[in-house]
Design an enzyme around this catalytic site. Structure first.
Site, PDB file in Angstrom:
ATOM      1  N   CYS A 102      17.956 -35.273  79.582  1.00  0.00           N
ATOM      2  CA  CYS A 102      17.866 -35.025  81.021  1.00  0.00           C
ATOM      3  C   CYS A 102      18.575 -33.728  81.419  1.00  0.00           C
ATOM      4  O   CYS A 102      19.587 -33.371  80.826  1.00  0.00           O
ATOM      5  CB  CYS A 102      18.506 -36.157  81.797  1.00  0.00           C
ATOM      6  N   ARG A 108      14.927 -29.002  75.750  1.00  0.00           N
ATOM      7  CA  ARG A 108      15.764 -30.131  75.341  1.00  0.00           C
ATOM      8  C   ARG A 108      14.978 -31.432  75.235  1.00  0.00           C
ATOM      9  O   ARG A 108      15.484 -32.422  74.751  1.00  0.00           O
ATOM     10  CB  ARG A 108      16.875 -30.322  76.362  1.00  0.00           C
ATOM     11  N   TRP A 148      14.584 -37.845  80.688  1.00  0.00           N
ATOM     12  CA  TRP A 148      14.283 -38.421  79.378  1.00  0.00           C
ATOM     13  C   TRP A 148      14.575 -39.904  79.539  1.00  0.00           C
ATOM     14  O   TRP A 148      15.727 -40.307  79.686  1.00  0.00           O
ATOM     15  CB  TRP A 148      15.175 -37.768  78.329  1.00  0.00           C
ATOM     16  N   ASN A 180      21.879 -37.761  85.238  1.00  0.00           N
ATOM     17  CA  ASN A 180      21.830 -37.796  83.770  1.00  0.00           C
ATOM     18  C   ASN A 180      22.785 -38.874  83.307  1.00  0.00           C
ATOM     19  O   ASN A 180      23.858 -39.028  83.888  1.00  0.00           O
ATOM     20  CB  ASN A 180      22.330 -36.474  83.175  1.00  0.00           C
ATOM     21  N   GLY A 181      22.458 -39.586  82.257  1.00  0.00           N
ATOM     22  CA  GLY A 181      23.390 -40.564  81.698  1.00  0.00           C
ATOM     23  C   GLY A 181      22.945 -41.994  81.961  1.00  0.00           C
ATOM     24  O   GLY A 181      21.780 -42.243  82.294  1.00  0.00           O
ATOM     25  N   GLU A 220      18.403 -34.269  54.586  1.00  0.00           N
ATOM     26  CA  GLU A 220      18.012 -33.363  55.671  1.00  0.00           C
ATOM     27  C   GLU A 220      16.516 -33.026  55.584  1.00  0.00           C
ATOM     28  O   GLU A 220      15.824 -32.978  56.607  1.00  0.00           O
ATOM     29  CB  GLU A 220      18.887 -32.097  55.609  1.00  0.00           C
ATOM     30  N   LYS A 223      13.861 -33.832  58.543  1.00  0.00           N
ATOM     31  CA  LYS A 223      13.018 -32.799  59.149  1.00  0.00           C
ATOM     32  C   LYS A 223      11.561 -33.229  59.114  1.00  0.00           C
ATOM     33  O   LYS A 223      10.847 -33.126  60.102  1.00  0.00           O
ATOM     34  CB  LYS A 223      13.148 -31.452  58.411  1.00  0.00           C
ATOM     35  N   GLU A 270      10.859 -36.260  61.572  1.00  0.00           N
ATOM     36  CA  GLU A 270      10.991 -36.054  63.013  1.00  0.00           C
ATOM     37  C   GLU A 270       9.909 -35.149  63.603  1.00  0.00           C
ATOM     38  O   GLU A 270       9.577 -35.289  64.773  1.00  0.00           O
ATOM     39  CB  GLU A 270      12.383 -35.581  63.405  1.00  0.00           C
ATOM     40  N   HIS A 325      17.065 -48.272  41.049  1.00  0.00           N
ATOM     41  CA  HIS A 325      17.696 -49.464  41.622  1.00  0.00           C
ATOM     42  C   HIS A 325      16.894 -50.027  42.794  1.00  0.00           C
ATOM     43  O   HIS A 325      17.417 -50.819  43.569  1.00  0.00           O
ATOM     44  CB  HIS A 325      19.131 -49.141  42.051  1.00  0.00           C
ATOM     45  N   LYS A 374      16.751 -32.515  72.652  1.00  0.00           N
ATOM     46  CA  LYS A 374      17.564 -31.538  71.927  1.00  0.00           C
ATOM     47  C   LYS A 374      19.042 -31.898  71.944  1.00  0.00           C
ATOM     48  O   LYS A 374      19.702 -31.876  70.929  1.00  0.00           O
ATOM     49  CB  LYS A 374      17.349 -30.145  72.546  1.00  0.00           C
TER      50      LYS A 374
HETATM   51  C1  F6R Z   1      17.705 -33.231  63.858  1.00  0.00           C
HETATM   52  C2  F6R Z   1      18.652 -32.946  64.924  1.00  0.00           C
HETATM   53  C3  F6R Z   1      19.578 -34.033  65.324  1.00  0.00           C
HETATM   54  C4  F6R Z   1      20.947 -33.442  65.714  1.00  0.00           C
HETATM   55  C5  F6R Z   1      21.835 -34.545  66.299  1.00  0.00           C
HETATM   56  C6  F6R Z   1      23.229 -34.034  66.609  1.00  0.00           C
HETATM   57  O1  F6R Z   1      16.929 -32.113  63.558  1.00  0.00           O
HETATM   58  O2  F6R Z   1      18.661 -31.888  65.473  1.00  0.00           O
HETATM   59  O3  F6R Z   1      19.715 -34.992  64.339  1.00  0.00           O
HETATM   60  O4  F6R Z   1      21.535 -32.860  64.603  1.00  0.00           O
HETATM   61  O5  F6R Z   1      21.260 -35.057  67.455  1.00  0.00           O
HETATM   62  O6  F6R Z   1      23.186 -33.004  67.541  1.00  0.00           O
HETATM   63  P1  F6R Z   1      24.390 -31.994  67.711  1.00  0.00           P
HETATM   64  O7  F6R Z   1      24.494 -31.193  66.469  1.00  0.00           O
HETATM   65  O8  F6R Z   1      24.039 -31.152  68.912  1.00  0.00           O
HETATM   66  O9  F6R Z   1      25.622 -32.816  67.942  1.00  0.00           O
END
Ligand code: F6R
Length: 605
Positions: A2, A27, A74, A99-100, A478, A482, A485, A501, A600
């Site tokens: 948001c 975001r 959001w 927001n929140g 990671e 990627k 997501e 296992h 984001k």
């Molecule tokens: C995945 C991604 C998220 C962030 C997570 C933490 O690509 O971007 O998993 O890494 O939401 O966000 P930050 O780093 O802003 O605390």
């Protein structure tokens, strides 16, 4: 997640509000809206589409006003439908954006229903609007100060009242909110970035602050209701950073920006000493006996990678925990542990809460590794190391991750030196390798055409396994994150030795198995794991260092990495995984920069 924008001026501020929303768009959001005070009433436009659609609506409706608020939502409580989009009204007098999450909204709703308020949304936000309306006695500022005393949870709000045509009131608790100061006009936003172009002078509100913006100035009360002074800070960094240039998506641009981002993040000094991490680090680093790393998502994986470096180079015991788990479990605090929080945004609610929890438990030494200098996390920690990735727009983190790794590697070398495990020659060697990273990364980026060829095949799969060993296991994690997501392909990562296992049962001819194969001490073990997969018909996609002697063959596809990079190898090996996820997502036609359901900066718990 948001976003909030608010403005009070002597000109039509609708374009300021819409432009602010545009800057927050990256975001992630599912609806948006704007409200202005005009002719003694609030008027609004809302959309479950993009900000561009809202802008068109606003134009058609000729919405104009000198005072207003706007929002990208959001969804948390209530579906992303127009009725739930903000601004939310109370009796056509109050308009509010939020927001929140309000945790006690159900009990507040019952009380307000008892007072005759009708609820027309499924949001928790509506209780705040009605609560403020019920407490209004001629001053919106006073009503908001009273209302926030009854709210439990994390929130940032901006609100206007029809009786005060030149006032916007804001409040924050656990969610960011900044005031932007102009000449004869003032602004409010959940992120200073939203106000780029309108002002460079900001006040970062503190927890529990309530603020009143008028044409003549800004007043702030702290959580005790006392008038408060807050520092005015000048922030230039936000202008025009959001251009896509020749790239198709921000994620692609950000992957290709990594050589520059890393060059900017590598410390410019020839020796690595404590002050790189802040003034307090010299004394703090001598006192600590271990590290506790707290983070979420990709940032958590950078912490997991760093554990290998910290324990190997600095010989310092390191624990890495998911922030949202740490804060809710009984842990045994060690006041001699350095708490390291890692975050791109510095506003992630779970990580912030974990940090505060650690501080409450008596942890005195805290360090943030963060990409946003003005973030709450940087302000809350004793020490900070800023990554210089530049603004990251794509929801999937890329350059933030690799710059975090650079920061954490620098921390390992610094602590190793301080603890007598890194001599001058080793330090010089680490510095040399860090400095050469941008060039090495450029060679890895040149593998893109080969990765595009693989991505065509991947785009037709629904599952994938990722394998790594040692410090490349977090890189496999990671890579899997990627891929899932942004392409929505189900992907899981395992340390390669774990395959037998359980997960080996999943391996058939339909299962692509991506393997991170650096030429390190675990290579021979990894080769055996590769054979385990081949024997079950699994299709291997291996990123192998030049001298591993893993070659293309039946069911084994190999992309050769340009050079083996020793301890820093994870920083190179993650890049082809980023590219594989990116091109697979493009081939599947997903919304790469704004994947479904994700945001984001995750500012709710
Ligand atoms: C995945 C991604 C998220 C962030 C997570 C933490 O690509 O971007 O998993 O890494 O939401 O966000 P930050 O780093 O802003 O605390």
């Amino acid at each position: 997640m948001c976003g909030i924008v608010g403005a009070v001026a002597q000109r039509n501020i609708v374009s300021v509000l819409i432009e602010g929303l545009r800057r927050l768009e990256y975001r992630g959001y599912d609806s948006c809206g704007v409200a202005v005070l005009a002719g003694g009433e609030p008027h609004r436009a809302r959309s479950v589409s993009r900000v561009a659609d809202l802008d068109a609506q606003v134009g058609e409706a000729r919405l104009e006003g000198v005072t207003g608020i706007a929002h990208t939502r959001w969804a948390t409580h209530g579906a992303p439908v127009t009725d739930n989009a903000h601004p939310i009204f109370s009796r056509d007098a109050v308009a509010l954006v939020h927001n929140g999450i309000i945790e006690n909204f159900e009990s507040l709703r019952e009380v307000l229903r008892g007072k005759g308020y009708e609820f027309v949304t499924q949001t928790d936000t509506e209780v705040i609007a009605h609560l403020i309306h019920s407490l209004y006695r001629g001053s919106l500022y006073d009503a908001v100060c009273e209302a926030v005393k009854q709210l439990h949870g994390a929130y940032a709000i901006a609100v206007v009242h029809k009786n005060e045509p030149n006032t916007v009131v804001g409040a924050r608790q656990g969610s960011p909110l900044v005031v932007g100061l102009g000449a004869g006009e003032n602004f409010l936003a959940s992120d200073a970035l939203a106000l780029a172009g309108s002002t460079e002078r900001f006040v970062f509100l503190e927890e529990g602050d309530v603020t009143e913006l008028t044409l003549g100035g800004v007043r702030i009360r702290d959580r005790e209701g006392r008038d408060a002074e807050r520092e005015v800070r000048t922030v230039h960094a936000y202008g025009g950073a959001v251009e896509l240039g020749p790239y198709r998506h921000f994620m692609q641009k950000e992957i290709f920006e990594q050589p520059r981002a890393i060059a900017d993040t590598v410390p410019q000094t020839d020796t690595f000493d404590a002050p790189l991490f802040g003034d307090a680090a010299e004394a703090a680093f001598r006192e600590i006996d271990s590290l506790l790393i707290l983070a979420c998502g990709t940032s958590h994986y950078s912490g997991l990678t760093a554990k290998y470096w910290l324990e190997s180079i600095a010989k310092i015991p390191t624990q890495v925990e998911i922030a949202s788990e740490y804060r809710y479990r009984d842990s045994v605090p060690n006041p001699k542990a350095l708490v390291v929080v890692i975050s791109q945004s510095g506003e992630t609610a779970d990580t912030l809460a974990a940090l505060k929890h650690a501080q409450k438990l008596g942890h005195r030494h805290t360090l943030s590794i963060c990409n946003v200098s003005t973030s709450a996390m940087v302000r809350l920690t004793e020490m900070a190391f800023l990554t210089r990735a530049g603004q990251e727009i794509g929801v999937a983190s890329t350059k933030a991750f690799t710059t975090q790794l650079v920061a954490l590697f620098s921390l390992a070398v610094t602590l190793g030196k301080l603890r007598g495990h890194v001599d001058a020659a080793a330090e010089a060697d680490y510095v040399k390798h860090l400095r050469h990273l941008p060039a090495a990364l450029n060679s890895v980026l040149a593998l893109e055409p080969q990765i595009i060829a693989w991505s065509e095949e991947f785009s037709r799969k629904e599952n994938a396994l990722f394998l790594g060993r040692g410090m490349h296991y977090p890189i496999a994690l990671e890579g899997a994150l990627k891929l899932k997501e942004i392409s929505y392909i189900h992907a899981e990562a395992y340390p390669a030795g774990e395959l037998k296992h359980g997960p080996l049962a999943l391996v058939t001819e339909a299962m692509p198995v991506v393997t991170v194969a650096p030429n390190d001490a675990l290579l021979e073990k990894l080769k055996s794991n590769i054979q385990e997969v081949r024997a079950r018909g699994g299709q291997l996609y291996v990123f192998a260092d030049a001298d591993t002697r893993i070659v293309n063959g039946e069911g084994i596809h190999v992309i050769r990495m340009p050079e083996h990079y020793g301890m820093l190898s994870p920083i190179l090996h993650v890049v082809p995984l980023q590219l594989l996820a990116y091109h697979t997502a493009c081939a599947r036609g997903t919304d790469v920069d704004k994947p479904r359901n994700l945001a984001k900066s995750v500012t709710v718990e």
